[in-house]
Design a protein around this motif. Structure first.
Motif, mmCIF file in Angstrom:
data_model
loop_
_atom_site.group_PDB
_atom_site.id
_atom_site.type_symbol
_atom_site.label_atom_id
_atom_site.label_comp_id
_atom_site.label_asym_id
_atom_site.label_seq_id
_atom_site.Cartn_x
_atom_site.Cartn_y
_atom_site.Cartn_z
ATOM 1 N N LEU A 14 0.850 -1.190 0.000
ATOM 2 C CA LEU A 14 0.000 0.000 0.000
ATOM 3 C C LEU A 14 0.885 1.240 0.000
ATOM 4 N N LYS A 15 0.784 2.025 -1.071
ATOM 5 C CA LYS A 15 1.490 3.306 -1.151
ATOM 6 C C LYS A 15 0.472 4.378 -1.516
ATOM 7 N N LEU A 16 0.311 5.358 -0.632
ATOM 8 C CA LEU A 16 -0.667 6.418 -0.849
ATOM 9 C C LEU A 16 0.017 7.775 -0.852
ATOM 10 N N ALA A 17 0.562 8.159 -2.000
ATOM 11 C CA ALA A 17 1.174 9.489 -2.168
ATOM 12 C C ALA A 17 2.053 9.852 -0.986
ATOM 13 N N HIS A 18 2.966 8.952 -0.630
ATOM 14 C CA HIS A 18 3.749 9.152 0.592
ATOM 15 C C HIS A 18 4.943 10.085 0.396
ATOM 16 N N ASP A 19 5.247 10.459 -0.851
ATOM 17 C CA ASP A 19 6.317 11.438 -1.071
ATOM 18 C C ASP A 19 5.807 12.586 -1.949
ATOM 19 N N PRO A 20 4.846 13.371 -1.425
ATOM 20 C CA PRO A 20 4.274 14.478 -2.203
ATOM 21 C C PRO A 20 5.298 15.587 -2.422
ATOM 22 N N ASP A 21 4.925 16.528 -3.295
ATOM 23 C CA ASP A 21 5.830 17.615 -3.655
ATOM 24 C C ASP A 21 5.580 18.880 -2.861
ATOM 25 N N THR A 22 4.825 18.816 -1.800
ATOM 26 C CA THR A 22 4.549 19.987 -0.983
ATOM 27 C C THR A 22 4.797 19.662 0.485
ATOM 28 N N THR A 23 4.796 20.696 1.295
ATOM 29 C CA THR A 23 4.980 20.516 2.737
ATOM 30 C C THR A 23 3.660 20.708 3.481
ATOM 31 N N ILE A 24 2.545 20.396 2.828
ATOM 32 C CA ILE A 24 1.234 20.441 3.488
ATOM 33 C C ILE A 24 1.249 19.501 4.688
ATOM 34 N N GLN A 25 0.637 19.938 5.782
ATOM 35 C CA GLN A 25 0.599 19.118 6.980
ATOM 36 C C GLN A 25 -0.145 17.809 6.719
ATOM 37 N N PRO A 26 0.448 16.667 7.056
ATOM 38 C CA PRO A 26 -0.234 15.378 6.858
ATOM 39 C C PRO A 26 -1.458 15.244 7.745
ATOM 40 N N LEU A 27 -2.457 14.517 7.272
ATOM 41 C CA LEU A 27 -3.653 14.239 8.059
ATOM 42 C C LEU A 27 -3.510 12.951 8.855
ATOM 43 N N LEU A 28 -2.638 12.062 8.410
ATOM 44 C CA LEU A 28 -2.472 10.759 9.059
ATOM 45 C C LEU A 28 -1.428 10.830 10.171
ATOM 46 N N SER A 29 -1.653 10.054 11.221
ATOM 47 C CA SER A 29 -0.659 9.867 12.272
ATOM 48 C C SER A 29 -0.253 8.403 12.280
ATOM 49 N N ILE A 30 0.606 8.006 13.208
ATOM 50 C CA ILE A 30 1.014 6.602 13.243
ATOM 51 C C ILE A 30 -0.122 5.706 13.717
ATOM 52 N N HIS A 31 -1.220 6.306 14.188
ATOM 53 C CA HIS A 31 -2.394 5.494 14.532
ATOM 54 C C HIS A 31 -2.968 4.809 13.290
ATOM 55 N N SER A 32 -2.709 5.372 12.115
ATOM 56 C CA SER A 32 -3.175 4.730 10.880
ATOM 57 C C SER A 32 -2.515 3.366 10.696
ATOM 58 N N LEU A 33 -1.307 3.193 11.244
ATOM 59 C CA LEU A 33 -0.631 1.894 11.160
ATOM 60 C C LEU A 33 -1.353 0.857 12.009
ATOM 61 N N VAL A 34 -1.880 1.272 13.150
ATOM 62 C CA VAL A 34 -2.659 0.355 13.989
ATOM 63 C C VAL A 34 -3.904 -0.102 13.233
ATOM 64 N N THR A 35 -4.552 0.837 12.548
ATOM 65 C CA THR A 35 -5.726 0.510 11.743
ATOM 66 C C THR A 35 -5.377 -0.486 10.646
ATOM 67 N N LEU A 36 -4.251 -0.247 9.967
ATOM 68 C CA LEU A 36 -3.844 -1.150 8.893
ATOM 69 C C LEU A 36 -3.503 -2.535 9.425
ATOM 70 N N ALA A 37 -2.912 -2.594 10.614
ATOM 71 C CA ALA A 37 -2.601 -3.895 11.213
ATOM 72 C C ALA A 37 -3.881 -4.679 11.469
ATOM 73 N N LYS A 38 -4.946 -3.978 11.826
ATOM 74 C CA LYS A 38 -6.222 -4.629 12.112
ATOM 75 C C LYS A 38 -6.952 -5.028 10.828
ATOM 76 N N CYS A 39 -6.914 -4.144 9.816
ATOM 77 C CA CYS A 39 -7.711 -4.376 8.602
ATOM 78 C C CYS A 39 -6.959 -5.135 7.516
ATOM 79 N N CYS A 40 -5.652 -4.949 7.452
ATOM 80 C CA CYS A 40 -4.846 -5.525 6.358
ATOM 81 C C CYS A 40 -3.616 -6.227 6.937
ATOM 82 N N PRO A 41 -3.793 -7.347 7.601
ATOM 83 C CA PRO A 41 -2.687 -7.996 8.326
ATOM 84 C C PRO A 41 -1.587 -8.563 7.444
ATOM 85 N N ASN A 42 -1.825 -8.664 6.111
ATOM 86 C CA ASN A 42 -0.829 -9.246 5.221
ATOM 87 C C ASN A 42 0.156 -8.227 4.661
#
Length: 282
Positions: free
Chosen positions: A137-165
């Motif tokens: 899963l790659k979601l525009a992780h190296d954008p060309d701007t310094t806009i503040q990200p909306l995601l935190s590392i809590h998104s990794l916990v969500t992915l561990a629960k929903c997408c364990p592979n």
């Protein structure tokens, strides 16, 4: 149309509306496709992207791999550099991504875009729960701007629960936010080999890098490698607006920060691995 009835892998560089029209053609074997790679030639609006993804979700139900390069080729972007990048492109919203919810067999999803994806931690769960078999899963992780990200590392916990592979994750994160709130024993990404944070914001002043490394170590696997910086292989945007573009100086500063965090994470994972191998006393 109709010339390739056994077509399974399709790669094309074209406008999304043209590709969408082809996928809708009754003579085109959209339902047989297992791999679709699309590179755009012009900036596309979010509405166009949503309509395109809706068509994929409806017509390409057997897809295993989907890669979308929504940054225009460099030779074209140079002719547009007088336009600020945030006026050139539109943010891809959660509603657009959720059009892929019918692709339950999807294992690889990569989206390249000059702007961060418009999805936050809550939205990640609404999106990821439809794609349980994701490995990449790659979601525009190296954008060309310094806009503040909306995601935190809590998104990794969500992915561990929903997408364990998941074996490879690329996300643009605000790594300074809520790092003290990661559960002590969250779901873990036990298959994760690489976590690529691109140009994500590392810890801000006053935040402890060790705290971030320990929080990450509770979520990722004991063999996960942390990576950062540019990860694009299809295209690279350039912009004359240095106030918005990720500059070389900011990249170097981020690299130094992430290098330090990666070293701390490696030590934390080593200690966690030794703890897991320690026999349990009765």
């Amino acid at each position: 149309p109709g010339a390739f009835p056994k077509l399974h892998h399709f790669a094309v560089a074209a406008g999304l509306k043209h590709v969408q029209s082809l996928l809708k053609d009754v003579n085109f074997p959209s339902a047989q496709l297992t791999s679709l790679v699309v590179k755009v030639l012009i900036p596309e609006t979010d509405d166009t992207v949503r309509e395109f993804l809706a068509t994929i979700g409806e017509k390409c139900t057997n897809l295993v791999e989907l890669k979308l390069a929504l940054s225009v080729p460099l030779e074209i972007s140079l002719s547009l550099e007088h336009i600020p990048i945030q006026e050139r492109y539109e943010v891809i919203r959660l509603e657009s991504l959720c059009e892929l919810r019918g692709l339950s067999n999807l294992e690889i999803l990569e989206i390249i875009h000059p702007l961060p994806i418009g999805i936050d931690d809550d939205g990640m769960e609404n999106f990821a729960r439809y794609l349980p078999h994701l490995r990449v899963l790659k979601l525009a992780h190296d954008p060309d701007t310094t806009i503040q990200p909306l995601l935190s590392i809590h998104s990794l916990v969500t992915l561990a629960k929903c997408c364990p592979n998941l074996e490879f994750i690329g996300l643009y994160l605000d790594a300074s936010r809520d790092i003290n709130d990661v559960p002590l024993y969250p779901p873990r990404l036990t298959n994760l080999r690489y976590l690529h944070v691109g140009h994500s914001c590392p810890v801000v002043e006053g935040k402890d890098k060790r705290t971030l490394a320990l929080a990450l170590s509770r979520v990722v696997s004991t063999v996960t490698q942390l990576a950062w910086g540019l990860d694009r292989v299809w295209t690279c945007e350039e912009s004359s607006d240095q106030s918005e573009t990720v500059t070389q100086t900011s990249i170097l500063l981020q690299s130094k920060e992430w290098m330090n965090i990666a070293e701390l994470l490696e030590m934390a994972l080593l200690a966690r691995g030794e703890e897991m191998r320690r026999p349990v006393r009765s």
